[in-house]
Motif scaffolding. Structure first.
Motif, PDB file in Angstrom:
ATOM      1  N   PRO A  29     -20.732  44.828   6.062  1.00 31.86           N
ATOM      2  CA  PRO A  29     -21.123  46.071   5.415  1.00 31.86           C
ATOM      3  C   PRO A  29     -22.166  46.823   6.231  1.00 31.86           C
ATOM      4  CG  PRO A  29     -21.457  44.164   3.966  1.00 31.86           C
ATOM      5  CD  PRO A  29     -20.952  43.653   5.260  1.00 31.86           C
ATOM      6  N   ILE A  72     -16.453  51.403  -6.957  1.00 32.34           N
ATOM      7  CA  ILE A  72     -17.414  52.066  -6.073  1.00 32.34           C
ATOM      8  C   ILE A  72     -18.541  52.568  -6.960  1.00 32.34           C
ATOM      9  CG2 ILE A  72     -17.757  53.891  -4.364  1.00 32.34           C
ATOM     10  CD1 ILE A  72     -14.560  53.672  -4.085  1.00 32.34           C
ATOM     11  N   ALA A 116     -21.144  45.561   0.227  1.00 37.14           N
ATOM     12  CA  ALA A 116     -21.084  46.642   1.216  1.00 37.14           C
ATOM     13  C   ALA A 116     -21.822  47.856   0.662  1.00 37.14           C
ATOM     14  CB  ALA A 116     -19.631  47.004   1.494  1.00 37.14           C
ATOM     15  N   ASN A 117     -22.491  48.595   1.531  1.00 37.75           N
ATOM     16  CA  ASN A 117     -23.250  49.749   1.047  1.00 37.75           C
ATOM     17  C   ASN A 117     -23.426  50.778   2.133  1.00 37.75           C
ATOM     18  OD1 ASN A 117     -26.147  49.265   2.387  1.00 37.75           O
ATOM     19  ND2 ASN A 117     -25.273  47.290   1.768  1.00 37.75           N
ATOM     20  N   ALA A 142     -14.879  53.453   1.299  1.00 33.85           N
ATOM     21  CA  ALA A 142     -15.090  52.521   0.180  1.00 33.85           C
ATOM     22  C   ALA A 142     -13.787  52.302  -0.598  1.00 33.85           C
ATOM     23  CB  ALA A 142     -16.177  53.068  -0.741  1.00 33.85           C
ATOM     24  N   ARG A 157     -11.669  49.854   1.232  1.00 36.64           N
ATOM     25  CA  ARG A 157     -12.220  48.502   1.041  1.00 36.64           C
ATOM     26  C   ARG A 157     -11.810  47.954  -0.327  1.00 36.64           C
ATOM     27  NH1 ARG A 157     -17.397  49.814   1.743  1.00 36.64           N
ATOM     28  NH2 ARG A 157     -17.210  49.751   3.995  1.00 36.64           N
ATOM     29  N   THR A 162     -18.310  48.466  -3.457  1.00 35.36           N
ATOM     30  CA  THR A 162     -19.263  49.126  -2.541  1.00 35.36           C
ATOM     31  C   THR A 162     -20.322  49.840  -3.372  1.00 35.36           C
ATOM     32  OG1 THR A 162     -17.488  49.584  -0.939  1.00 35.36           O
ATOM     33  CG2 THR A 162     -19.479  50.900  -0.708  1.00 35.36           C
TER      34      THR A 162
END
Ligand SMILES: Cc1ncc(C[n+]2csc(CCOP(=O)(O)OP(=O)(O)O)c2C)c(N)n1
Ligand SMILES: [Mg+2]
Length: 382
Positions: free
Chosen positions: A2, A231, A264-265, A283, A286, A294
């Motif tokens: 991430p 998200i 993840a960010n 995102a 993903r 995310t």
């Protein structure tokens, strides 16, 4: 791996005595000093350099995007702005009652992210600053305005009002007034999408003040543990009612909080609609391909008060002006013009179209009847 946030972690400033209800009541004689402690200073050279940087990014991204889509994105941003300016106008003459939180200044966040989704399978859930997002998912301006008027033609029959826009047909699950409450509901929605193997993802919006709620931390932990296709979009407009984030949060980076869950960010510039779109697309991929959540921290600024009843005494005019100079609509128009995609004539056409849609919405709301008395007893669950 991430992408991590680039902002520095910073120790919180001492809590001040400025009222957190936005009324300015209770502000001490030290309030002017405290206001200057937390409000941003203007550095013209820095602002201009930032503006150029954003434009460079937008131009690159615009080149890769379909012209019709770009037009629709600009239209939705302009419609959101004009529609809400009208909301403020009719609110002041008593046509809309109760709470009314405007999205002016944050349009790039809703447009960039929601327009990156697949509308017939992806879900959206948000807080109470919801009028513009409701229109982006496809609820008509008429249905949103009539809801604000409390009329039967509103998208929930005039019984929800400003904070409770909702439409199952449009995969739009509110409009929620409890700060952070929708984060748990959104997490459940993503769980359902995964369980049913629908292939859809959930966009779950909330403000930066909601991040201090337990619901945020419990939900992110669960979403990462169960690999949910969600998200989390933190719309960091830098204020929770009258309280600056700097006065309420022990670290400055919200994106970095995802690291604590192994999530993840990304930190995203919320004045740049194309940056928001690009980060959301990453995102979404993903979530769809890897079923991974995310957290996006999208930094914007609210140009108006917290709600229509906020005199906004807790921040300086200088700070507001600084962000108005970075207006996401002006920036997008500048880039579209420079990329020779659209010109002044197109902008005028788009603005007229948005004005017309807003006038039509007001007329519809004015003429729509009040809900029938028997509606007092429908949809009551308690
Ligand atoms: C659980 C809860 N606590 C307090 C409130 C009162 N309240 C309403 S809005 C708000 C600030 C929220 O700010 P933020 O999450 O940053 O969203 P923004 O208004 O900036 O979009 C607060 C404290 C509430 N509605 N719900
Ligand atoms: Mg906020």
């Amino acid at each position: 791996m991430p992408k991590t946030a680039t902002r520095q972690t910073k120790t919180a400033e001492k809590p001040g005595s400025v009222s957190s209800n936005g009324s300015g009541k209770g502000a001490s004689k030290n309030s002017a000093k405290m206001k200057s402690d937390v409000t941003d200073k203007v550095n013209r050279n820095e602002a201009q350099a930032e503006y150029k940087d954003r434009k460079k990014h937008q131009l690159e991204s615009i080149k890769k995007t379909d012209k019709e889509l770009l037009r629709e994105m600009l239209y939705q941003m302009v419609l959101g702005r004009i529609f809400e300016q009208k909301c403020a106008e009719v609110y002041r003459i008593g046509k809309i009652g109760g709470f009314c939180h405007l999205y002016i200044g944050q349009e790039a966040v809703g447009v960039g992210s929601i327009m990156a989704t697949t509308r017939d399978k992806d879900f959206v859930i948000t807080a109470y600053r919801d009028h513009v997002q409701a229109m982006i998912v496809g609820i008509t301006p008429e249905a949103v305005m009539a809801e604000l008027y409390g009329k039967s033609g509103g998208n929930v029959g005039g019984k929800g009002g400003s904070m409770h826009m909702f439409s199952k047909e449009h995969n739009f699950f509110g409009g929620h007034g409890i700060v952070g409450g929708q984060i748990g509901v959104g997490t459940g929605m993503a769980y359902a999408q995964k369980y049913k193997e629908s292939g859809g993802v959930t966009l779950c919006f909330f403000g930066e003040a909601a991040v201090n709620q337990g619901m945020f931390h419990e939900s992110l932990n669960m979403a990462q543990l169960w690999k949910l296709p969600i998200i989390y979009i933190c719309e960091n407009n830098q204020y929770g009612m009258g309280t600056s984030q700097k006065r309420a949060m022990s670290i400055a980076s919200i994106a970095a909080k995802a690291e604590g869950f192994g999530m993840a960010n990304e930190f995203v510039d919320g004045m740049d609609v194309m940056a928001v779109r690009d980060a959301t697309l990453r995102a979404i991929e993903r979530a769809r391909k890897e079923s991974q959540p995310t957290l996006l921290e999208i930094r914007a600024y609210r140009f108006m008060g917290h709600s229509m009843s906020d005199p906004g005494k807790y921040r300086t005019t200088e700070e507001i002006k600084k962000y108005q100079e970075r207006d996401p609509i002006i920036l997008f128009k500048d880039s579209l013009k420079e990329a020779k995609v659209f010109g002044d004539k197109d902008f005028e056409e788009i603005e007229n179209q948005a004005k017309e849609a807003t006038e039509k919405a007001v007329k519809f709301a004015e003429e729509s009847p009040l809900p029938d008395e028997k509606e007092l007893f429908t949809d009551v669950l308690a």
